[in-house]
Scaffold this motif. Structure first.
Motif, PDB file in Angstrom:
ATOM      1  N   VAL A 276       3.735   2.735   2.570  1.00  0.00           N
ATOM      2  CA  VAL A 276       4.721   3.951   2.263  1.00  0.00           C
ATOM      3  C   VAL A 276       4.023   5.189   1.812  1.00  0.00           C
ATOM      4  O   VAL A 276       2.959   5.163   1.118  1.00  0.00           O
ATOM      5  N   VAL A 277       4.839   6.231   2.551  1.00  0.00           N
ATOM      6  CA  VAL A 277       3.812   7.559   2.156  1.00  0.00           C
ATOM      7  C   VAL A 277       4.653   8.232   1.215  1.00  0.00           C
ATOM      8  O   VAL A 277       6.132   8.350   1.490  1.00  0.00           O
ATOM      9  N   SER A 278       4.317   8.872  -0.093  1.00  0.00           N
ATOM     10  CA  SER A 278       4.998   9.317  -0.785  1.00  0.00           C
ATOM     11  C   SER A 278       4.437  10.840  -0.976  1.00  0.00           C
ATOM     12  O   SER A 278       3.573  10.849  -1.848  1.00  0.00           O
ATOM     13  N   LEU A 279       5.107  11.964  -0.732  1.00  0.00           N
ATOM     14  CA  LEU A 279       4.330  13.234  -0.420  1.00  0.00           C
ATOM     15  C   LEU A 279       5.766  14.284  -0.845  1.00  0.00           C
ATOM     16  O   LEU A 279       6.748  14.126   0.102  1.00  0.00           O
ATOM     17  N   MET A 280       5.521  15.048  -1.841  1.00  0.00           N
ATOM     18  CA  MET A 280       6.686  15.992  -1.880  1.00  0.00           C
ATOM     19  C   MET A 280       6.709  17.191  -0.892  1.00  0.00           C
ATOM     20  O   MET A 280       5.779  17.510  -0.553  1.00  0.00           O
ATOM     21  N   HIS A 281       8.070  17.391  -0.864  1.00  0.00           N
ATOM     22  CA  HIS A 281       8.119  18.735  -0.036  1.00  0.00           C
ATOM     23  C   HIS A 281       7.833  19.899  -0.360  1.00  0.00           C
ATOM     24  O   HIS A 281       7.084  20.546   0.268  1.00  0.00           O
ATOM     25  N   ALA A 282       7.979  20.267  -1.661  1.00  0.00           N
ATOM     26  CA  ALA A 282       7.749  21.573  -2.077  1.00  0.00           C
ATOM     27  C   ALA A 282       7.098  21.093  -3.629  1.00  0.00           C
ATOM     28  O   ALA A 282       7.629  20.512  -4.456  1.00  0.00           O
ATOM     29  N   ASN A 283       5.706  21.615  -3.912  1.00  0.00           N
ATOM     30  CA  ASN A 283       5.259  21.185  -5.074  1.00  0.00           C
ATOM     31  C   ASN A 283       5.874  21.956  -6.366  1.00  0.00           C
ATOM     32  O   ASN A 283       6.076  23.601  -6.278  1.00  0.00           O
ATOM     33  N   ASN A 284       6.294  21.615  -7.181  1.00  0.00           N
ATOM     34  CA  ASN A 284       6.902  22.113  -8.179  1.00  0.00           C
ATOM     35  C   ASN A 284       6.388  23.383  -9.183  1.00  0.00           C
ATOM     36  O   ASN A 284       6.534  23.960 -10.028  1.00  0.00           O
ATOM     37  N   GLU A 285       4.843  23.229  -9.224  1.00  0.00           N
ATOM     38  CA  GLU A 285       3.964  23.994 -10.100  1.00  0.00           C
ATOM     39  C   GLU A 285       3.416  25.167  -9.212  1.00  0.00           C
ATOM     40  O   GLU A 285       3.455  26.334  -9.681  1.00  0.00           O
TER      41      GLU A 285
ATOM     42  N   GLU B  11      -5.974   9.046   9.032  1.00  0.00           N
ATOM     43  CA  GLU B  11      -7.105   8.134   8.968  1.00  0.00           C
ATOM     44  C   GLU B  11      -6.778   6.900   7.960  1.00  0.00           C
ATOM     45  O   GLU B  11      -6.629   5.843   8.468  1.00  0.00           O
ATOM     46  N   LEU B  12      -6.002   7.280   6.948  1.00  0.00           N
ATOM     47  CA  LEU B  12      -5.282   6.433   5.973  1.00  0.00           C
ATOM     48  C   LEU B  12      -4.440   5.608   6.723  1.00  0.00           C
ATOM     49  O   LEU B  12      -4.217   4.554   6.829  1.00  0.00           O
ATOM     50  N   LEU B  13      -3.499   6.078   7.522  1.00  0.00           N
ATOM     51  CA  LEU B  13      -2.437   5.428   8.164  1.00  0.00           C
ATOM     52  C   LEU B  13      -2.884   4.502   9.122  1.00  0.00           C
ATOM     53  O   LEU B  13      -2.447   3.322   9.232  1.00  0.00           O
ATOM     54  N   GLN B  14      -4.081   4.872   9.681  1.00  0.00           N
ATOM     55  CA  GLN B  14      -4.511   3.982  10.738  1.00  0.00           C
ATOM     56  C   GLN B  14      -5.080   2.929  10.317  1.00  0.00           C
ATOM     57  O   GLN B  14      -5.049   1.621  10.770  1.00  0.00           O
TER      58      GLN B  14
ATOM     59  N   ASP C 167       0.747  -1.138  -0.043  1.00  0.00           N
ATOM     60  CA  ASP C 167      -0.042   0.068   0.049  1.00  0.00           C
ATOM     61  C   ASP C 167       0.775   0.951  -0.021  1.00  0.00           C
ATOM     62  O   ASP C 167       1.803   1.385   0.783  1.00  0.00           O
ATOM     63  N   PHE C 168       0.599   2.161  -0.720  1.00  0.00           N
ATOM     64  CA  PHE C 168       0.980   3.421  -1.051  1.00  0.00           C
ATOM     65  C   PHE C 168       0.150   4.567  -0.459  1.00  0.00           C
ATOM     66  O   PHE C 168      -1.002   4.509  -1.054  1.00  0.00           O
TER      67      PHE C 168
ATOM     68  N   TYR D 222       2.410   5.346  13.007  1.00  0.00           N
ATOM     69  CA  TYR D 222       1.937   4.292  12.376  1.00  0.00           C
ATOM     70  C   TYR D 222       2.874   3.231  11.568  1.00  0.00           C
ATOM     71  O   TYR D 222       2.416   2.443  10.678  1.00  0.00           O
ATOM     72  N   GLY D 223       4.250   3.504  11.599  1.00  0.00           N
ATOM     73  CA  GLY D 223       5.143   2.450  11.205  1.00  0.00           C
ATOM     74  C   GLY D 223       5.207   2.611   9.432  1.00  0.00           C
ATOM     75  O   GLY D 223       5.636   1.565   8.939  1.00  0.00           O
ATOM     76  N   ALA D 224       5.008   3.896   8.985  1.00  0.00           N
ATOM     77  CA  ALA D 224       5.006   3.713   7.662  1.00  0.00           C
ATOM     78  C   ALA D 224       6.457   4.461   7.033  1.00  0.00           C
ATOM     79  O   ALA D 224       7.143   5.054   8.039  1.00  0.00           O
ATOM     80  N   LEU D 225       6.914   3.923   5.833  1.00  0.00           N
ATOM     81  CA  LEU D 225       8.115   4.618   5.522  1.00  0.00           C
ATOM     82  C   LEU D 225       7.713   5.834   4.988  1.00  0.00           C
ATOM     83  O   LEU D 225       6.597   6.007   4.090  1.00  0.00           O
TER      84      LEU D 225
END
Ligand code: PLP
Length: 373
Positions: free
Chosen positions: A141-150, A132-135, A88-89, A167-170
Motif C-alpha cells: 500500500v502506498v500512502s503519499l499525500m497530494h499536497a503537503n500541508n506545511e 525500487e521499493l515497489l519492485q 507492507d506500507f 506493481y499492483g500496489a494500492l
C-alpha cells in the motif's frame, strides 16, 4: 485581523451557514428512522453524497462520510491491515500525523512493515526510490499525500499512480489540502483511497469523507451501526454533511477563478518578500510544484526567533509556525526537520484563501521586514 492560516482551517461562507441552519432547524429526525422525519434527513444525506460524488467524478457508492480527514486516513490504514491483510506500507516522513502516527500505531498491533520513500532536499518524493521499493515488495500500500500541508509541495500523482498500477500496489493519498482546489477526477486519477475535510474548503469542522474505489473490500473502522451502508457506524452529522456538499459545490464552481486569484497573491508575496528582504528563503518547493495557497517562509537568521506566532498575532496577523521555538509547542515540525531545518530556524507558514487581499499581503511583508531588522 488578517487571517493567513487557511491550511489549518477556513471561514465558513454564508451560503454554507444557511444550508446548515436549515438542517439544524428542520431536520431533527434520525436519518436511520423510517418515518417521514427520518426519511427527510436521509434524503439530504443522499443528495449530498450524490453531489460530492459527481463533483469528484466518482460514484456515490464510493463516498463514505466521516468526521474529517483524520478519521478517514485512520479508516483507510486500519482497513488495509485488518481487512485486506496488507503487510507492507510505503509512505514518507513528510506525511500528516494522521498518517505517520497511525502507521506507527499499526506496527504495534499488526505484523506490518513501513518503508519510507526518500525525498530530495526540497521535499519531493524520489520516484526512482519509490519504484525500487515497489519492485522489491509486491502487493503493498502506498500512502503519499497530494499536497503537503506545511510546505505545499505537490505529489506527481499520475507518476505515482502509474507506478502503483505497474506493481499492483494500492494507492492512498491524503487529499485534504487539494479537494476543492484542483479538479480531482477520480475516474482518471488512479487513487484507490482519497480523503476530504470540509473545514479546509470553507465548510464546517467535523465533517469529511473517504473515497474508496468500488471493488475494494472495505470494512468499517467504527462499528456499532449500519449507517453509511455498514461502512461507518454512528448517526450522521446531517448539517455538517449538507454544509460540506454546499461548500464543495461553491469551491468547484469558482475553482479556476479562485486559483488564479490566490496564485496571484502568492506570486506577489514571494516577489515582495524577495525585494524587501533579499536573503529571505522558503521551505519546500515554494515557486514550482507547490499548492498555490501555501508558502512556508524561512526568515533570515538575524530575525528574532522568539515567539514568532504570538508576535504576528500582536501585529494583527494569524498564521502558523513550522518550528518548535516560535510556536511555543514542545514538538517541532517533523516536516521541516526532515527537510534539514533545525528546531530554532525561524519558519512561518502563510496559507491564503480567496478572502485575502493584496493590501493584507503588503501588511504581512511590512511586519516580516520589521522583524528582520
Ligand atoms: N491531512 C492533512 C494534510 C491536513 O492538513 C489535515 C488537517 O490539518 C488533516 C489530514 C486532518 O483533517 P481533519 O482536521 O479534518 O481531521
Amino acid at each position: 485581523m488578517i487571517y493567513f492560516d487557511n491550511a489549518a482551517s477556513t471561514v465558513i461562507v454564508p451560503e454554507v451557514i444557511d444550508v446548515m441552519n436549515e438542517c439544524h432547524a428542520g431536520l431533527y429526525g434520525n436519518p436511520s428512522a423510517i418515518h417521514t422525519s427520518g426519511r427527510k434527513a436521509r434524503v439530504v444525506i443522499e443528495q449530498s453524497r450524490r453531489s460530492i460524488a459527481s463533483l469528484l467524478h466518482a460514484s456515490p457508492s464510493e463516498v463514505i462520510f466521516t468526521s474529517g480527514g483524520t478519521e478517514a486516513n485512520n479508516a483507510v490504514l486500519w482497513s488495509c491491515c485488518k481487512d485486506l491483510h496488507k503487510k507492507d506500507f510505503i509512505s514518507s516522513r513528510l506525511e500528516h500525523p494522521s498518517v505517520i502516527r497511525t502507521l506507527e500505531a499499526l506496527v504495534k498491533y499488526f505484523d506490518i512493515r513501513v518503508h519510507y520513500v526518500q525525498h530530495d532536499p526540497i521535499g519531493h518524493i524520489c520516484l526512482d526510490h519509490l519504484e525500487e521499493l515497489l519492485q522489491g515488495i509486491p502487493g503493498t500500500v502506498v500512502s503519499l499525500m497530494h499536497a503537503n500541508n506545511e510546505v505545499g509541495n505537490l505529489l506527481p500523482v499520475k507518476d505515482v499512480s502509474g507506478l502503483c498500477k505497474k506493481y499492483g500496489a494500492l494507492f492512498h493519498s491524503d487529499t485534504v489540502q487539494t479537494i476543492g482546489k484542483y479538479d480531482i477526477d477520480m475516474s482518471k486519477l488512479s487513487f484507490d483511497f482519497a480523503v476530504g475535510s470540509a473545514h479546509k474548503f470553507h465548510g464546517p469542522k467535523g465533517a469529511g469523507f473517504l473515497y474508496v474505489r468500488n471493488g475494494i473490500p472495505f470494512e468499517p473502522f467504527i462499528t456499532g451501526g449500519g449507517q453509511e451502508r455498514n461502512m461507518r457506524a454512528g448517526t450522521e452529522n446531517i448539517s455538517g454533511i449538507a454544509g460540506m456538499a454546499k461548500a464543495l459545490e461553491l469551491a468547484v464552481e469558482s475553482m479556476e477563478e479562485n486559483r488564479l486569484y490566490i496564485e496571484g497573491l502568492k506570486v506577489f508575496l514571494i516577489a515582495s518578500l524577495k525585494e524587501a528582504i533579499p536573503d529571505i528563503r522558503f521551505n519546500g518547493d515554494a515557486e514550482q510544484h507547490s499548492l498555490y495557497s501555501i508558502i512556508n517562509i524561512l526568515l533570515p537568521e538575524r530575525a528574532d526567533h522568539d515567539m514568532l506566532v504570538p508576535r504576528f498575532d500582536m501585529a494583527g496577523i494569524c498564521l502558523s509556525s513550522g518550528s518548535a521555538c516560535s510556536s511555543g509547542s514542545s514538538v517541532g515540525s517533523h516536516v521541516l526537520k526532515a527537510l534539514g531545518r533545525a528546531p530554532e530556524d525561524p519558519s512561518v507558514r502563510v496559507s491564503l484563501s480567496r478572502f485575502n487581499t493584496v493590501e493584507e499581503v503588503k501588511r504581512l511583508v511590512e511586519v516580516i521586514k520589521s522583524m528582520c531588522g
